[in-house]
Scaffold this motif. Sequence first.
Motif, PDB file in Angstrom:
ATOM      1  N   MET A   1       0.809  -1.217   0.000  1.00  0.00           N
ATOM      2  CA  MET A   1       0.000   0.000   0.000  1.00  0.00           C
ATOM      3  C   MET A   1       0.842   1.267   0.000  1.00  0.00           C
ATOM      4  O   MET A   1       0.496   2.250  -0.653  1.00  0.00           O
ATOM      5  CB  MET A   1      -0.909   0.007   1.233  1.00  0.00           C
ATOM      6  N   ASN A   2       1.965   1.252   0.724  1.00  0.00           N
ATOM      7  CA  ASN A   2       2.653   2.523   0.953  1.00  0.00           C
ATOM      8  C   ASN A   2       4.171   2.450   0.865  1.00  0.00           C
ATOM      9  O   ASN A   2       4.831   3.435   1.204  1.00  0.00           O
ATOM     10  CB  ASN A   2       2.270   3.086   2.332  1.00  0.00           C
ATOM     11  N   GLU A   3       4.745   1.326   0.425  1.00  0.00           N
ATOM     12  CA  GLU A   3       6.198   1.220   0.461  1.00  0.00           C
ATOM     13  C   GLU A   3       6.777   0.654  -0.837  1.00  0.00           C
ATOM     14  O   GLU A   3       6.287  -0.345  -1.370  1.00  0.00           O
ATOM     15  CB  GLU A   3       6.649   0.321   1.627  1.00  0.00           C
ATOM     16  N   ILE A   4       7.838   1.302  -1.334  1.00  0.00           N
ATOM     17  CA  ILE A   4       8.700   0.724  -2.349  1.00  0.00           C
ATOM     18  C   ILE A   4       9.526  -0.372  -1.670  1.00  0.00           C
ATOM     19  O   ILE A   4       9.901  -0.238  -0.511  1.00  0.00           O
ATOM     20  CB  ILE A   4       9.602   1.804  -2.965  1.00  0.00           C
TER      21      ILE A   4
ATOM     22  N   TYR B   1      19.672  -8.025  -6.515  1.00  0.00           N
ATOM     23  CA  TYR B   1      18.426  -7.614  -5.869  1.00  0.00           C
ATOM     24  C   TYR B   1      17.580  -6.905  -6.912  1.00  0.00           C
ATOM     25  O   TYR B   1      18.072  -6.513  -7.988  1.00  0.00           O
ATOM     26  CB  TYR B   1      18.699  -6.670  -4.688  1.00  0.00           C
ATOM     27  N   VAL B   2      16.298  -6.740  -6.618  1.00  0.00           N
ATOM     28  CA  VAL B   2      15.416  -5.964  -7.484  1.00  0.00           C
ATOM     29  C   VAL B   2      14.658  -4.959  -6.632  1.00  0.00           C
ATOM     30  O   VAL B   2      14.596  -5.071  -5.396  1.00  0.00           O
ATOM     31  CB  VAL B   2      14.426  -6.857  -8.273  1.00  0.00           C
ATOM     32  N   VAL B   3      14.090  -3.965  -7.301  1.00  0.00           N
ATOM     33  CA  VAL B   3      13.315  -2.913  -6.639  1.00  0.00           C
ATOM     34  C   VAL B   3      11.960  -2.822  -7.331  1.00  0.00           C
ATOM     35  O   VAL B   3      11.901  -2.731  -8.567  1.00  0.00           O
ATOM     36  CB  VAL B   3      14.039  -1.555  -6.717  1.00  0.00           C
ATOM     37  N   LEU B   4      10.903  -2.849  -6.551  1.00  0.00           N
ATOM     38  CA  LEU B   4       9.552  -2.701  -7.091  1.00  0.00           C
ATOM     39  C   LEU B   4       8.803  -1.636  -6.300  1.00  0.00           C
ATOM     40  O   LEU B   4       8.710  -1.703  -5.068  1.00  0.00           O
ATOM     41  CB  LEU B   4       8.754  -3.995  -7.023  1.00  0.00           C
ATOM     42  N   SER B   5       8.266  -0.648  -7.011  1.00  0.00           N
ATOM     43  CA  SER B   5       7.360   0.310  -6.400  1.00  0.00           C
ATOM     44  C   SER B   5       5.970  -0.295  -6.308  1.00  0.00           C
ATOM     45  O   SER B   5       5.635  -1.204  -7.080  1.00  0.00           O
ATOM     46  CB  SER B   5       7.294   1.588  -7.242  1.00  0.00           C
ATOM     47  N   PRO B   6       5.124   0.182  -5.395  1.00  0.00           N
ATOM     48  CA  PRO B   6       3.736  -0.272  -5.401  1.00  0.00           C
ATOM     49  C   PRO B   6       3.114  -0.073  -6.785  1.00  0.00           C
ATOM     50  O   PRO B   6       3.201   1.007  -7.371  1.00  0.00           O
ATOM     51  CB  PRO B   6       3.067   0.623  -4.358  1.00  0.00           C
TER      52      PRO B   6
END
Length: 540
Positions: free
Chosen positions: A202-205, A232-237
């Motif tokens: 809901m509120n966190e990358i 590693y990977v990064v995903l935004s909501p």
Amino acid sequence: MGQNKVKEASYTRLCKTKKILTVNGKFPGPTLYAYKGDTIIVNVHNRANQNITIHWHGVKLPRYPWSDGPEYVTQCPIQPGQSFRQKVIFSQEEGTLWWHAHSDWSRATVHGAIVIYPKNGTGYPFPKPDAEVPIILGEWWKKDVDEVLHLMLATGGDPNISDAFTINGQPGDFYPCSNARTFKLNVDHGKTYLLRMVNADMNEIMFYKIAKHKLTVVGADASYTKPLKSKYVVLSPGQTLDCLLHANKRPDRYYMAARAYSSGIGVPFDNTTTTAILQYNLNYDQSSPPIRPSLPYYNDTSSAFRFLGQLKSLNSDDYPDSVPLNVTRMVTTVSVNTFPCVSATNASCEGPNVTRLAASMNNISFANPDFAILQAYYKHIKGVYGTNFLSYPPLVFNFTADYMPLELEVPRLGTEVKVLKYNTSMEVVIQGTNLVAAIDHPMHLHGHSFYVVGYGFGNFDEKKDPLAYNLEDPPLRNTAAVPRNGWIAIRFRANNPGVWFMHCHLERHLTWGMDTVFIVENGERPDERILPPPPDMPQC
């Protein structure tokens, strides 16, 4: 054809049983499968005690915004006891997307993956994996999420942070009362697995990593990318990734883990870590605990944007890019704001300096009407929305300065949209500001995917920054993160007539008003016009 029932179900998590809203009794909800170019019908029956809508995140729905879902933008909500037959039209999407509720904060538990396979007779632009596995990151509160929302609205302050993150609905071993239910992925040594990843937080990358293993990213937001190997990977909501996992390490048990990336100074966030277990199907000593990964630190902006900046579109003969070159530029700020306190007591004004927190785009805090904008536009009903969303910020200042006058914090409240002529080639520069609290903003556009042609830190320079744009192979996305005190530039062709929401995918910012609407007008030809609405559109 799908029969999907939104209803309440009881779940035990973190030592407490509570009722949550689910689809068909599942959390996360059922995965939807389709092939590129398919049209499917989903029957949504609301058997809960609250309104609901369903959004097909990243699905363009060409000429058919009626099924898009955001409440009071494209439709009025499906009321308890009512049904809505949604036609979901797939066109260019291929890979992983997701569906979720788009009413209040219901998407916390009402969400699931969408898998779009290549057309029959075609294949992936990479070796076919041995198996495919959905990996859905989620966020969990011990309280009913509606209570969290209502308390935030009542106090005017920040919402309570979540109590846990989840992987495929399970918090993992580092939380109490949950290790018996930790999600486990069993793999065979030497095989390759396609992880279809969704960030439904809901509120966190989120940072995500598997101990000792690298992932090869081959797709993002249902568009193929050049293969990118990463620890590693990064995903935004709102974002999705397709990642190949090669099970080529020493047979053992390994944690996969995810935790927040949060760059805001003084902005509260959930600093816990969710885990699942990758375990090999061979005989070995399983008495020792799984091997832990080392994740980037919470505020490691360089690691987050190093990964995001390395993603490139595939741009091959079979999957060519079509980056718009001659564009109309629009610039919008995205800000956290405050409204003055008008309460007789301070109990409902817990924002900074006894205010109420808000958010805005171009200094307008979006106010939902009580009638759907799409229906008002289609039926020429006046008074529901205005068309005065500006192409440039109405207040020009040093957007990322350390100190700013307090009067800049107060936005205008309104329901203003931006009207675009059909087939206009747009560049939208989204500029973050340091008002109230600077933080990253994952911005999502409905009805279109866009090329992220550039990003940077500080204030956007219209003369210098475009010189460094990537116009050859920029990633094609539907959600992209604006860096803290920075900017992104996106390009798309407004060739999908309809009413399309644009908003921050941090749910608290959406609720506070970091939203706007693009109305793409009809073209001249019959196949460039909005299709008629279905007969069972929910009524307001």
